[in-house]
Design a protein around this motif. Sequence first.
Motif, short mmCIF file in Angstrom:
data_model
loop_
_atom_site.label_atom_id
_atom_site.label_comp_id
_atom_site.label_asym_id
_atom_site.label_seq_id
_atom_site.Cartn_x
_atom_site.Cartn_y
_atom_site.Cartn_z
N SER A 108 0.82 -1.21 0.00
CA SER A 108 0.00 0.00 0.00
C SER A 108 0.85 1.26 0.00
CB SER A 108 -0.89 0.01 1.24
OG SER A 108 -0.07 0.21 2.40
N ASP A 109 0.21 2.39 -0.29
CA ASP A 109 0.90 3.68 -0.21
C ASP A 109 1.46 3.91 1.18
OD1 ASP A 109 0.30 4.16 -2.84
OD2 ASP A 109 -0.95 5.93 -2.46
N ASP A 110 0.76 3.44 2.20
CA ASP A 110 1.24 3.62 3.57
C ASP A 110 2.63 2.98 3.76
OD1 ASP A 110 -1.01 5.02 4.27
OD2 ASP A 110 -1.99 3.34 5.28
N ILE A 113 5.11 5.30 2.10
CA ILE A 113 5.27 6.53 2.90
C ILE A 113 6.15 6.25 4.11
CG2 ILE A 113 4.03 8.19 4.37
CD1 ILE A 113 1.68 7.91 2.26
N LEU A 114 5.88 5.14 4.80
CA LEU A 114 6.68 4.77 5.96
C LEU A 114 8.14 4.56 5.56
CD1 LEU A 114 6.93 4.03 8.96
CD2 LEU A 114 6.32 1.68 8.33
#
Length: 137
Positions: A108-110, A113-114
């Motif tokens: 995922s995008d998360d 980002i992390l």
Amino acid sequence: MKPKVAFVCVHNSCRSQMAEALGKALAGDVFESYSAGTETKPKINQDAVRIMKSIYGIDMEATQHSKLIDDLPENVDVVITMGCNVECPYLPSRHREDWGLDDPSGQSDDAFILTAQIIEEKVRELKTRIETGEIFT
């Protein structure tokens, strides 16, 4: 002369590319940033490109491409492996460390980002350690 830092991964398409981009943006005054891998991909990971553009305003495709270890400049001072364990290539250097990052590809995008946030923090720490001489003592 600024030390040369090589961010190394197997495919040089995601984490090492993000690290090269953030190294140039956040620490270009202290060290030169490069990235490479033992294999290449035709394109930088498109999720990584999108996330880096949205968070940092950096268009990795405009200035970077997937490169092999042989494309690195000679006499790299610092080698940072991204967390590819036994597959990580060996490069001679004055300092070497592994950042142990999981590859966010396909997640995922998360996850991207992390990963970007962790790399940003580690690049800032690396900049400080080079500035203070901690790395080369």
